[in-house]
Design a protein around this motif. Sequence first.
Motif: not given
Length: 202
Positions: A42-47, A75-77, A184-187, A192-194
């Motif tokens: 989330l923060t990388h998307r912002a900064l 690595q991607p994504p 939603h962020l593609g984690v 995400s399910e860990r």
Amino acid sequence: MQRFSPQEFVKKQVEEIRRSVGNKRALIAVSGGVDSTTCAALTHRALGENLLCVMLDDAFMRQGEPERVAQLLSQPPLNLPVKVLNVQERFLKALKGLCDAEEKRKAFREAFYRTLSETAQNEGCQFLVQGTIRADIEETAGGIKTQHNVLAQIGISPIQRYGFQVIEPLVALYKPQVRQVARHLGVPEEISERQPLSLIHI
């Protein structure tokens, strides 16, 4: 009750992070768990390049996990800028001789933030972003157990004590909502399910 929208949440928090940080640099500690990874994405998307992610190899993780997690996140994504810091000796020394679980948690917290304080200073970061969620605050404030990522809510000033301002984009969310944001962020699903790892040492 209004239905939670991860899309709206991300849009609002990206704007808020940009407003708070501006053109300055920010630091975030990532562990490979859903909270810190979601917060970092989330923060990388912002900064963008003004965010530095660090993975603390503190001697309390599975063998090889710091490197594995750093590779997964970089690595991607996600493409997050991750550095692994070997701080095993520091954490082992901080917890040496402690038997009480609560005392261990407090000692871990102090070593954790002192390490991040030094890193932030060296890297020119004035902000620490962290994935504190609502349950962390409730457990600490309720006396259930001290969570290592709770400061201001228990009367510790991060600016005075460690020299950085703390931003907590996920602090209003519970774990199921964090997972929605992560998806939603593609984690990656393995994060995400860990399920949380029970750390008996703290």
